[in-house]
Design a protein around this motif. Structure first.
Motif, PDB file in Angstrom:
ATOM      1  N   GLN A 158      25.401  49.349   9.938  1.00 30.48           N
ATOM      2  CA  GLN A 158      25.090  48.873  11.294  1.00 30.48           C
ATOM      3  C   GLN A 158      23.675  49.272  11.718  1.00 30.48           C
ATOM      4  N   HIS A 165      30.105  51.948   7.210  1.00 28.06           N
ATOM      5  CA  HIS A 165      29.954  50.932   8.253  1.00 28.06           C
ATOM      6  C   HIS A 165      28.899  51.372   9.279  1.00 28.06           C
ATOM      7  N   TYR A 181      34.801  54.427   4.552  1.00 25.63           N
ATOM      8  CA  TYR A 181      34.493  53.122   5.162  1.00 25.63           C
ATOM      9  C   TYR A 181      33.807  53.320   6.514  1.00 25.63           C
ATOM     10  N   ILE A 189      31.356  45.587   4.311  1.00 30.03           N
ATOM     11  CA  ILE A 189      30.712  46.598   5.172  1.00 30.03           C
ATOM     12  C   ILE A 189      29.566  47.332   4.459  1.00 30.03           C
TER      13      ILE A 189
END
Length: 300
Positions: free
Chosen positions: A167, A163, A159, A142
């Motif tokens: 993205q 993430h 996390y 990630i």
């Protein structure tokens, strides 16, 4: 440049022959981390995952030139494992273990005063410099290389934030989990100082939670010293006072340590705070756009 670790870091895994340590050792090696030795007393001379096992940290360091250790030793023995890493004069010891007795950690902290080694944790996920070195239990895939520093008391919230950034094409310089215990080695301020001095880090996300006053102290430090924008999030806003939640340090006592109080202080110190975990990434993006550094932070 990165914070605390990079592609040249040589890692020892303490407690390597345990099931959890074995699983994560394999993941770290697959990520590209230089795991040069393992330590399990009585298992010296054996090998796991292609990694030589030694009886002591001292022997492993002398043989391999390792400079960092990650500790997966069960709670009753974890404090001794940390002390062994300190005695071997490693640069950094990362303790993943949770449920270490607070009294054990108080003794460890006192012993470490004036010593060379920095301790990260206990009860932490470790740290990662994307595409260079992953030490701990975080999912490597990630993370993307970039310019945002992340520091957090919570593994899962780290996390989540990472993430969201990845993205959106926003990479990270280093993500550091300092752990959720009341007595730990490395504080928010320690990591913020490192990010402040790191030319590769352009902005920072600080993820705190209820309990203690570490976030408030960090916010005051940011106001007085930080040259880069910092965005915050405080977990545990709905926790009832006096009830211990998940992390041993996450307990509100005597009206201190509430999410409301922490958010108020962070805002007063110029730190924008995301209202929910799902808004951490967009809050950071909003701030770096306001600062005019959004394009610089994009992973091209």
């Amino acid at each position: 440049m990165s914070v605390f670790i990079d592609k040249n870091t040589k890692v020892i895994v303490q407690g390597i022959t345990g099931a959890t340590a074995l699983f994560h050792t394999k993941q770290m090696i697959e990520y590209g981390t230089q795991v040069v030795a393992g330590v399990t007393p009585g298992k010296g001379g054996t090998e796991v995952e292609g990694v030589a096992v030694y009886d002591t940290v001292d022997a492993a360091v002398k043989e391999t030139g390792a400079n960092v250790s990650v500790i997966f030793v069960p709670a009753p023995f974890a404090a001794d494992a940390i002390l062994e890493a300190v005695d071997a004069e490693l640069d950094l010891a990362i303790c993943i273990t949770e449920h270490i007795p607070v009294l054990d950690m108080i003794k460890v902290k006192r012993y470490m005063e004036g010593k060379k080694t920095r301790l990260l944790g206990p009860n932490c996920p470790g740290l990662i410099t994307p595409e260079e070195c992953k030490i701990g239990i975080m999912p490597g895939y990630i993370h993307t290389k970039g310019h945002i520093g992340v520091v957090s008391r919570s593994g899962t919230l780290t996390y989540e934030a990472v993430h969201q950034l990845s993205q959106e094409g926003i990479g990270q310089s280093t993500a550091v989990g300092i752990g959720g215990d009341p007595v730990n080695g490395t504080s928010f301020i320690d990591v913020l100082k490192a990010y402040n001095e790191d030319d590769n880090t352009y902005a920072v996300i600080m993820i705190g939670e209820i309990g203690g006053t570490a976030e408030e102290e960090a916010a005051e430090w940011v106001k007085a010293n930080m040259k880069k924008p910092v965005v915050g999030f405080i977990g545990g806003a709905t926790a009832p006072p006096g009830k211990r939640m998940g992390h041993a340090g996450a307990i509100i006592s005597g009206g201190k340590g509430t999410a409301e109080e922490k958010i108020r202080v962070l805002n007063e110190c110029g730190i924008q705070v995301a209202a929910t975990p799902s808004e951490i990434g967009e809050t950071l993006i909003k701030v770096i756009k306001e600062e005019g550094i959004y394009e610089k932070c994009k992973t091209h």
